[in-house]
Design an enzyme around this catalytic site. Structure first.
Site, short mmCIF file in Angstrom:
data_model
loop_
_atom_site.label_atom_id
_atom_site.label_comp_id
_atom_site.label_asym_id
_atom_site.label_seq_id
_atom_site.Cartn_x
_atom_site.Cartn_y
_atom_site.Cartn_z
N GLY A 20 0.81 -1.29 0.08
CA GLY A 20 0.23 -0.34 0.41
C GLY A 20 0.89 1.23 0.09
NE ARG B 53 8.65 -4.32 2.88
CZ ARG B 53 9.62 -3.46 1.46
NH1 ARG B 53 11.07 -4.54 1.43
NH2 ARG B 53 9.87 -2.83 1.19
N GLY C 281 3.55 1.74 -2.30
CA GLY C 281 4.10 2.06 -3.15
C GLY C 281 3.36 2.92 -3.71
CE1 TYR C 282 3.35 7.25 -9.74
CE2 TYR C 282 1.82 5.41 -10.93
CZ TYR C 282 2.51 6.96 -10.12
OH TYR C 282 2.23 7.59 -11.62
CB ILE C 283 -0.23 1.82 -8.45
CG1 ILE C 283 -1.80 1.55 -8.79
CG2 ILE C 283 -0.31 -0.01 -8.14
CD1 ILE C 283 -2.11 2.78 -9.73
N GLY C 284 -0.57 1.39 -5.15
CA GLY C 284 -0.47 0.84 -3.68
C GLY C 284 -1.73 1.55 -2.72
CE LYS D 250 3.29 -7.29 -13.50
NZ LYS D 250 2.91 -6.15 -13.80
NE ARG E 93 -3.50 -12.04 -14.82
CZ ARG E 93 -3.79 -11.61 -16.76
NH1 ARG E 93 -4.12 -12.20 -17.70
NH2 ARG E 93 -3.81 -10.39 -16.96
N1 LIG Z 1 0.84 0.19 -16.29
C1 LIG Z 1 1.88 0.55 -16.61
O1 LIG Z 1 2.24 2.02 -16.49
C2 LIG Z 1 3.19 0.60 -14.50
C3 LIG Z 1 3.61 1.17 -14.21
C4 LIG Z 1 4.41 0.90 -12.86
C5 LIG Z 1 4.01 -0.28 -12.34
N2 LIG Z 1 3.33 -1.33 -13.22
C6 LIG Z 1 2.88 -2.82 -11.74
O2 LIG Z 1 2.02 -1.75 -10.89
C7 LIG Z 1 2.43 -2.44 -9.57
C8 LIG Z 1 3.07 -2.29 -8.44
O3 LIG Z 1 4.50 -1.42 -8.77
P1 LIG Z 1 4.27 -0.13 -8.07
O4 LIG Z 1 5.36 0.41 -8.79
O5 LIG Z 1 2.33 0.56 -7.66
O6 LIG Z 1 5.74 -0.95 -6.45
P2 LIG Z 1 6.05 0.13 -5.75
O7 LIG Z 1 5.79 1.62 -5.71
O8 LIG Z 1 7.76 -0.63 -5.75
O9 LIG Z 1 5.83 -0.20 -4.62
C9 LIG Z 1 6.14 -2.17 -3.63
C10 LIG Z 1 5.90 -2.28 -2.46
O10 LIG Z 1 5.51 -3.89 -2.20
C11 LIG Z 1 5.54 -3.67 -0.43
N3 LIG Z 1 6.91 -4.18 -0.65
C12 LIG Z 1 8.26 -4.96 -1.54
N4 LIG Z 1 8.67 -6.05 -0.79
C13 LIG Z 1 7.78 -5.95 0.29
C14 LIG Z 1 7.91 -7.14 1.56
N5 LIG Z 1 8.94 -8.14 1.46
N6 LIG Z 1 6.95 -7.18 1.88
C15 LIG Z 1 6.22 -6.92 2.23
N7 LIG Z 1 5.61 -5.46 1.46
C16 LIG Z 1 6.71 -5.65 0.10
C17 LIG Z 1 6.07 -2.62 -0.29
O11 LIG Z 1 5.77 -2.20 0.56
P3 LIG Z 1 6.67 -1.81 2.15
O12 LIG Z 1 7.09 -0.30 1.94
O13 LIG Z 1 4.72 -0.57 2.54
O14 LIG Z 1 6.74 -2.96 2.97
C18 LIG Z 1 6.77 -1.53 -1.68
O15 LIG Z 1 5.78 0.20 -0.45
C19 LIG Z 1 3.41 -4.06 -10.38
O16 LIG Z 1 2.97 -5.06 -10.81
C20 LIG Z 1 4.09 -2.92 -11.54
O17 LIG Z 1 4.21 -3.96 -12.66
C21 LIG Z 1 2.95 -0.76 -13.64
#
Ligand SMILES: NC(=O)c1ccc[n+]([C@@H]2O[C@H](COP(=O)([O-])OP(=O)(O)OC[C@H]3O[C@@H](n4cnc5c(N)ncnc54)[C@H](OP(=O)(O)O)[C@@H]3O)[C@@H](O)[C@H]2O)c1
Length: 308
Positions: free
Chosen positions: A12, A36, A14-17, A133, A137
């Site tokens: 939550g 974490r 993260g960027y989209i989270g 991914k 699924r």
């Molecule tokens: N469509 C698009 O244009 C696009 C662009 C970018 C990404 N995406 C996709 O969107 C999805 C999310 O990506 P994102 O870039 O938003 O993610 P992100 O910013 O890298 O965030 C990941 C989150 O995962 C959690 N995490 C990482 N390791 C962990 C662990 N060991 N235990 C628990 N939590 C953990 C962290 O939460 P905590 O630090 O709070 O624990 C972190 O905030 C991915 O599937 C990515 O491929 C799509």
């Protein structure tokens, strides 16, 4: 009305989270943010967590690599949404194991939020990323876990501010580089609206065991059309350079890993048309703007106005 499902969001902060977590709390779902311990001490992420708490969400401290922490958190909720980053996609087998053990989950949404990985056409290194991914699924299906796979296509904030110009943070005012011939239709959706539709889908029987695919008409444009919308906003015709398929493939081969990932994902979208080159059959998918007409999706045209 049935009570809203309790939702656990893993990733939550993260960027989209962060958009998904906020939408969950604002839509009135009892919301639990799995994060974490180290993240609670992070200067910026701790502010995000404070914001979630102010919206009524509860924090649950744990780690993907700590099975007990996952099972305990999952037992408290009905729905699990994972928004973990690309590097943790394969680790989601641990969430699947924990959901199996907990035995109470009505819906699981693994971390996808991109192109539909069962229809994408790509080259390496994107192929391996999409396969990661798709493997999740298959594992979710094999475990018999009720699910929704969210294929929102592109995040507006990742592509539109610079019209996909990888060498610039701002939108072009003189010259623009277009990948391929610029004709396949791509899709870009504002993050808040992706999050809202995602949250609406969790209690929706129409999305059960389906792919929620985003193709709002105003968000579905080709590279050339996006450039043309931008040109009309700035009242200027840009000098255009088209990069051929062959040249893009060569650039992917010769670029450092991070850039080759971005280029190969762009190749799958802009050259191969992976966001739109298949029909959404009712047997596997539902389209988000048809399902949720009450969400007024910000069109690409409207979105670009802020940069003009
Ligand atoms: N469509 C698009 O244009 C696009 C662009 C970018 C990404 N995406 C996709 O969107 C999805 C999310 O990506 P994102 O870039 O938003 O993610 P992100 O910013 O890298 O965030 C990941 C989150 O995962 C959690 N995490 C990482 N390791 C962990 C662990 N060991 N235990 C628990 N939590 C953990 C962290 O939460 P905590 O630090 O709070 O624990 C972190 O905030 C991915 O599937 C990515 O491929 C799509």
């Amino acid at each position: 009305m049935a009570p809203k499902s309790k939702i656990l969001i893993i990733g939550g902060t993260g960027y989209i989270g962060k958009f998904v977590a906020e939408a969950s709390a604002k839509q009135g779902h009892p919301t639990f943010i799995f994060t974490r311990e180290s993240t609670t001490k992070h200067p910026e992420k701790s502010k995000l967590l404070d914001n979630f708490k102010s919206l009524g969400a509860k924090l649950v401290i744990g780690d993907l690599h700590n099975h007990e922490s996952l099972v305990k958190a999952i037992k408290e909720v009905d729905v699990v949404i994972s928004t973990v980053g690309g590097e943790s996609v394969a680790d989601q087998v641990k969430i699947i194991e924990a959901i199996k053990e907990a035995g109470n989950v009505k819906r699981f949404l693994p971390s996808e939020f991109g192109t539909d990985v069962d229809h994408v056409i790509s080259v390496e290194p994107a192929t391996s990323i999409f396969k990661g991914k798709a493997d999740i699924r298959r594992a979710v299906e094999a475990a018999g876990i009720p699910h929704t796979f969210v294929s929102c296509n592109g995040f507006a904030g990742y592509f539109l501010p610079n019209i996909g110009q990888m060498d610039s943070y701002t939108a072009p005012r003189e010259k623009v580089t277009i990948l391929g011939d610029g004709t396949p239709k791509a899709v870009f959706v504002k993050e808040e609206e992706i999050a809202l539709a995602t949250i609406k889908s969790v209690d929706d029987p129409r999305t059960l065991n389906k792919i929620l695919i985003f193709r709002p008409p105003g968000n579905t444009l080709s590279f050339k059309e996006i450039v043309s919308v931008w040109e009309s906003k700035i009242g200027k015709t840009l000098e255009k350079t088209y990069v051929s398929d062959e040249q893009i493939l060569k650039n992917i081969q010769e670029s450092p890993f991070g850039l080759s990932i971005m280029l190969s994902i762009s190749h799958s979208v802009f050259v191969k048309g992976s966001a739109t080159n298949f029909e959404i059959e009712p047997s596997f998918g539902v389209e988000a703007s048809e399902l949720y007409p009450e969400i007024k999706f910000t069109s690409i045209d409207q979105y670009l106005s802020q940069f003009a």
